[in-house]
Motif scaffolding. Structure first.
Motif, short mmCIF file in Angstrom:
data_model
loop_
_atom_site.label_atom_id
_atom_site.label_comp_id
_atom_site.label_asym_id
_atom_site.label_seq_id
_atom_site.Cartn_x
_atom_site.Cartn_y
_atom_site.Cartn_z
N PRO A 261 0.84 -1.20 0.00
CA PRO A 261 0.00 0.00 0.00
C PRO A 261 0.87 1.25 0.00
O PRO A 261 1.90 1.29 0.67
CB PRO A 261 -0.82 -0.13 1.29
CG PRO A 261 -0.23 -1.25 2.06
CD PRO A 261 0.64 -2.04 1.16
N GLY A 262 0.47 2.24 -0.77
CA GLY A 262 1.24 3.47 -0.86
C GLY A 262 1.13 4.30 0.42
O GLY A 262 0.36 3.97 1.33
N PHE A 268 -4.59 7.11 5.13
CA PHE A 268 -6.04 7.22 5.14
C PHE A 268 -6.74 5.88 5.31
O PHE A 268 -7.95 5.84 5.43
CB PHE A 268 -6.52 7.93 3.87
CG PHE A 268 -6.05 9.35 3.82
CD1 PHE A 268 -6.56 10.30 4.71
CD2 PHE A 268 -5.06 9.74 2.94
CE1 PHE A 268 -6.10 11.60 4.68
CE2 PHE A 268 -4.61 11.04 2.91
CZ PHE A 268 -5.12 11.98 3.79
N GLY A 269 -5.96 4.82 5.33
CA GLY A 269 -6.51 3.49 5.61
C GLY A 269 -7.57 3.05 4.63
O GLY A 269 -8.50 2.34 5.01
N ALA A 270 -7.44 3.48 3.38
CA ALA A 270 -8.41 3.03 2.37
C ALA A 270 -8.33 1.52 2.23
O ALA A 270 -7.27 0.94 2.33
CB ALA A 270 -8.11 3.71 1.04
#
Lengths: 271, 239
Positions: A261-262, A268-270
Motif C-alpha cells: 500500500p502506498g 487514510f486506511g483506504a
C-alpha cells in the motif's frame, strides 16, 4: 457432446463447493445448459450455497434408487434459467450411491441436452469421492497454497489416474486442471504461503485459475449466493476468468501480485 | 459397459523374503525378537516368502515355523527352495511352493565359469525396461519386475517406485525409490534432484531426516551401494 467435470481436492474445506457453485453458474451465464450435482451424501452443502435449500424435495439418492425421476429432483437455479442443481441426501447412507445408478443419472442428464455436468465431490478418498470422479471427462483440482492440501491433491490425481472410467478403459486420460483457491499474494510475499508456482511445481498439471482469498466469499455463501455473483469483486472476476479459460479463452492471470500500500493509502486506511 | 464378475490378470505382489540360516526354531525365535524388539506388528502383515535354500529342513516343524513368523507380524505366503519331500506338507498348510530364482542363477553361474578364450555370447533374456511418462503420485506404487525402471516425470512424496534393476528418474524424486529389490547390490538410482523420503538398494535403506548431502541440492545425482552403506554422489562421479 456433453462434458462431465469433477471438482475435487482430497482435502476438505479448500473451496470445492464454493468453486462448483461459481463455476457452474459461470458456465450457465455464458449460455450453456449446466447441471451441478452434490455428491456429498450425508453432508448436504451445495444447495445452501446455491440458495435453494428450501426447494429440495427429492435428491440424488432418490433418483439413483428409482424413488423419484430426475426431472422431479432437479432444481432450477434462482438466477439462471439454464442452470439446474441436483442436491445430495442428508439422511441416507452414502453406500446407496451405486456406480450403475450414478451412470444412469449422468446418461439421463446427457439425454436432456445438458452441455456441462459438474460433479461436486466430497472430501476424502472414500466411496462418494470415487463415485464423483468415476465418469469424469475432466477434473478441476481445487488446492489451497499449503503443503497438506497440495499433498492430498496429488493423491486424488493418482486416484483419478487409476480409478476413473477413462483410465480403466485405456482411452484418453481425464483432462486435469489446477485451481488454486484462497490465494493471498501478501502472505506469499511474506513467505508464509506457497506460491502458485510452487504448487504447480509439485502437481505439474496446467493452471486454470487462481482465486484470491476474500472475506466476501463467506458472507456470499451464507446468503446462498455463489461468489461469482459478487459483481466487480476480485473473486467474481477470477471465477469468470476460470470459466473463460475452460471455454478456450486466452486470459492472463490476475490477482497474483502483491502491491505494497502506498503512503497515502496507509495514512487514510483506504480498503 | 458390463463388467465380468471375475477378472483374471497377472499381478505382482511385493513380498518380504525371510531367508533362514538356521533350522532351529529356538534360535530363529531369539533372532526375530532381537530384530522386532518383541513388537508383534513390526512387519504389519507383510506378505513373506520363507527362503530355506541355505538350511537342511528335513526335520522342520512347518506349522511351528509359520506360527513363529506370524507372531512377528509376517504373513507367510510361500516357501522358496523347499526340498521335494516337504512340498506336500507345505501345500497342506496353505502355502505355495516358490521355485525361486534357481533357473536364473544357473545361467549366471555357467556364464561365470566360462573359461573358453573365444567369448561365447550368453543370452540372458531380460524384459525390456519399464518406462513411465506420467507423474507418480502419492499413494501410487510401481514395480518393474526383473528389469530397470525409467520415469520421465516427477515421483511425488508418498509414492513408491521399485525395480529389480536400476531406477532412472528424469525429474525430482520426492517419494521412495527401491532399486535392486530382489537383491542386486550393483543396482543404482539416478535422479535429477534428490528430495526423497527414502532410498534403498538391495534392501539396505537410507532416510534423510537430517537433510540431504550438501552437494546434491537440486543437482543430478546417483545413489549406489558401497559395502553396507548407501552413497549419494554426483551423477558425474566415477568412484
Amino acid at each position: 457432446m456433453a462434458r462431465i467435470i469433477v471438482i475435487t481436492s482430497g482435502k476438505g474445506g479448500v473451496g470445492k463447493t464454493t468453486s462448483s457453485a461459481s463455476f457452474a453458474t459461470g458456465l450457465a451465464m455464458r449460455g450453456h445448459k449446466t447441471a451441478v450435482i452434490d455428491f456429498d451424501v450425508g453432508l448436504r452443502n451445495l444447495d445452501l450455497i446455491m440458495g435453494c435449500e428450501r426447494r429440495v424435495v427429492y435428491d440424488l439418492i432418490n433418483v439413483v434408487s428409482g424413488e423419484a425421476n430426475l426431472r422431479q429432483a432437479l432444481i432450477k437455479d434462482k438466477h439462471c434459467d439454464n442452470l439446474f442443481i441436483l442436491p445430495a441426501s442428508q439422511t441416507r447412507d452414502k453406500d446407496a450411491l451405486t456406480e450403475e445408478g450414478v451412470e444412469r443419472v449422468l446418461n439421463e442428464l446427457i439425454h436432456m441436452d445438458f452441455e456441462f455436468i459438474i460433479c461436486d465431490s466430497p472430501a476424502g478418498i472414500e466411496h462418494g469421492a470415487i463415485m464423483a470422479l468415476t465418469f469424469a471427462d475432466e477434473a478441476i483440482i481445487v488446492t489451497n497454497p499449503e503443503v497438506s492440501s497440495v499433498r492430498d491433491s496429488d493423491r486424488i490425481l493418482g486416484i483419478i489416474q487409476a480409478k476413473s472410467r477413462r483410465a480403466l478403459n485405456g482411452g484418453e486420460p481425464v483432462k486435469e486442471h489446477l485451481l488454486v483457491t484462497r490465494y493471498s499474494p501478501k502472505r506469499v510475499d511474506a513467505g508464509e504461503m506457497l506460491s502458485f508456482q510452487d504448487v504447480q511445481e509439485i502437481l505439474r498439471i496446467p493452471l486454470i485459475g487462481i482465486i484470491p482469498e476474500s472475506e466476501e466469499v463467506l458472507s456470499a455463501s451464507n446468503q446462498g449466493n455463489p461468489a461469482i455473483h459478487l459483481k466487480g469483486s476480485a473473486v467474481s472476476l477470477a471465477y469468470e476468468d476460470v470459466v473463460g479459460r475452460f471455454l478456450g479463452d486466452e486470459l492472463p492471470l490476475r490477482f497474483t501480485d502483491y502491491e505494497k500500500p502506498g503512503f497515502l493509502k496507509r495514512i487514510f486506511g483506504a480498503k | 459397459m458390463q463388467r465380468k464378475p471375475i477378472e483374471i490378470k497377472i499381478s505382482t505382489v511385493v513380498a518380504i523374503a525371510v531367508i533362514l540360516h538356521d533350522a532351529k526354531l529356538s534360535v530363529l525365535e531369539a533372532a526375530l525378537k532381537e530384530i522386532t524388539a518383541s513388537t508383534g506388528d513390526y512387519y504389519s502383515e507383510e506378505c513373506a516368502v520363507i527362503d530355506v535354500s541355505n538350511i537342511d529342513c528335513s526335520d522342520m516343524n512347518w506349522p511351528a515355523l509359520i506360527q513363529l513368523l506370524k507372531t512377528s507380524g509376517f504373513h507367510p505366503v510361500a516357501v522358496r527352495s523347499a526340498p521335494p519331500e516337504c512340498e506336500q506338507q507345505i501345500s497342506a498348510l496353505g502355502l505355495s511352493i516358490d521355485l525361486g530364482s534357481k533357473a536364473a542363477a544357473q545361467i549366471t553361474e555357467t556364464a561365470v565359469t566360462e573359461s573358453e578364450p573365444v567369448p561365447v555370447p550368453v543370452i540372458i533374456s531380460s524384459p525390456p525396461p519399464m518406462i513411465i511418462d506420467t507423474p507418480v503420485r502419492g499413494g501410487q506404487r510401481i514395480y518393474a519386475r526383473g528389469t530397470d525402471l525409467i520415469i520421465t516425470a516427477v515421483v511425488n512424496s508418498g509414492a513408491e517406485v521399485i525395480a529389480d534393476g536400476n531406477i532412472h528418474i528424469y525429474a525430482p524424486l520426492r517419494g521412495r525409490a527401491l532399486a535392486g529389490a530382489s537383491g542386486n547390490i550393483a543396482a543404482r538410482i539416478f535422479t535429477m534432484s534428490l528430495e526423497a523420503e527414502l532410498v534403498s538398494i538391495a534392501g539396505i535403506y537410507r532416510t534423510f531426516e537430517n537433510g540431504y548431502p550438501a552437494l546434491t541440492a537440486h543437482a543430478p545425482i546417483q545413489i549406489k551401494l558401497n559395502g553396507d552403506k548407501i552413497d549419494v554422489v554426483s551423477i558425474q562421479s566415477h568412484n
